[in-house]
Design an enzyme around this catalytic site. Sequence first.
Site, PDB file in Angstrom:
ATOM      1  N   CYS B 204       0.864  -1.192   0.000  1.00 57.37           N
ATOM      2  CA  CYS B 204       0.000   0.000   0.000  1.00 57.37           C
ATOM      3  C   CYS B 204       0.901   1.242   0.000  1.00 57.37           C
ATOM      4  CB  CYS B 204      -0.881   0.026   1.233  1.00 57.37           C
ATOM      5  SG  CYS B 204      -1.818  -1.466   1.547  1.00 57.37           S
ATOM      6  N   HIS B 208       1.018   4.955  -1.865  1.00 58.28           N
ATOM      7  CA  HIS B 208       0.446   6.032  -1.057  1.00 58.28           C
ATOM      8  C   HIS B 208       1.407   6.683  -0.052  1.00 58.28           C
ATOM      9  CE1 HIS B 208      -3.334   5.145  -2.976  1.00 58.28           C
ATOM     10  NE2 HIS B 208      -3.195   3.871  -2.669  1.00 58.28           N
ATOM     11  N   ARG B 247     -12.661  -0.768  -1.873  1.00 52.94           N
ATOM     12  CA  ARG B 247     -11.403  -0.091  -2.201  1.00 52.94           C
ATOM     13  C   ARG B 247     -10.196  -0.999  -1.933  1.00 52.94           C
ATOM     14  NH1 ARG B 247      -8.917   1.270  -5.096  1.00 52.94           N
ATOM     15  NH2 ARG B 247      -7.530   3.023  -5.407  1.00 52.94           N
ATOM     16  N   CYS B 251      -7.588  -2.464  -4.686  1.00 51.43           N
ATOM     17  CA  CYS B 251      -6.140  -2.222  -4.573  1.00 51.43           C
ATOM     18  C   CYS B 251      -5.370  -3.533  -4.687  1.00 51.43           C
ATOM     19  CB  CYS B 251      -5.802  -1.562  -3.234  1.00 51.43           C
ATOM     20  SG  CYS B 251      -6.056   0.211  -3.244  1.00 51.43           S
TER      21      CYS B 251
END
Lengths: 106, 290
Positions: B204, B208, B247, B251
Amino acid sequence: MKLFVKGRTPIFGLLAASLVCGNALAASEAYFKSAYAAADAAEKQAGTLRNQWLATESALADAKKAAQQGDFDRAIAAAKEAEALAKASIFQATSEREAWKTLEIR
Amino acid sequence: MAAHIGRVGRISVRWLSIPVVLLLATTCAATADGTDPVREARAFRDYFIQKFPNVKLDDFVNGPYSLNEDMRRQWEEKEQFPPYEFSLETGKELFAKPFANGKHYADCFPDSGIGVRQTYPQFDMKSGKVVTLELALNQCREANGEKPISYTGEDMAALTAYMAFTSRGKPFDIKIPDDPRALEAYENGKRYFYTRRGQLNFSCATCHVQNPGERLRAEVLAPALGILNAMPIYRSEWGGMGTVSRRFITCNSQVRRVPLEPQAEEYRDLEYFLSYVANGLPISGPGSRP
């Protein structure tokens, strides 16, 4: 003893060829089954590590489909690809047990 | 002589034990250091503040719009007639609709479920697990004899959109109670966030933390800080609303990994971690994204 009798050679030839082909097909199927089992076992291990890859799943599905169509060369190739992918996902999951810390914001 | 040797031995043991005690103390301190969510949340926030010095702290909740001027202008215009409006209306109706037993969602939440979004996820001391808002809604349904609804469906998105809307502007207020299981859940969420997975070998954090503001094909990547404050979101890419569950699943698929089941423990712990590090930042959901 005469193995080849004049005029009967084509029949013997066809019989021999069909036996060879049959054996080769059986060998291919057996090889596929063992390749698929190895890939499936590796993917199950990746599952216990909660890290299965989409590409592995699709290679396994391709292998099964090709085998159902009798195309064992393609089936074996797909099963081997699935096994390699599954092993890569296992490697990733095990190496990340510690490696994730390098990304952490501190 | 024997007494002398004994005394020397005792002294040696005493002197030897000092470094051992010091080593143990250091180890314990390091462990405590490694599991200090307050300090970690501060470091997390500081990282983004330093990376984007021109972005106001509260603006991070607006995701890519906080980092890209052109996108922000388009978004501000879109907000005149926001694409999540229909879902919001549906959510309000669903929230008010009584169950077969006559009770409502409001009966399951403090303050009748109005303005409480910022307190989810919560750590449930009874079950020892993280309870997200989506999970709490389904627990409410089941407690009242109703079937659970899909975590990735429109109804769940609508309900959470309405609850988020009633909480807009309220700062995330996620608690980690004094329970080792709660700290473990936070740690698990953190580990999930930073762990690389899938054929693309992305975590992740790859998108991000390391690359917010950069483009991944047509998308501008959102910063991890405040990334859940706008949930649920309307995504043009989806052509509809999406929950936090949706979401996370998307992802995972995008990095070519088989997604976990919605509301898997890993996803709930991840939501716990991401919400905790966004403590103090305002709820802005429901949101819209490209």
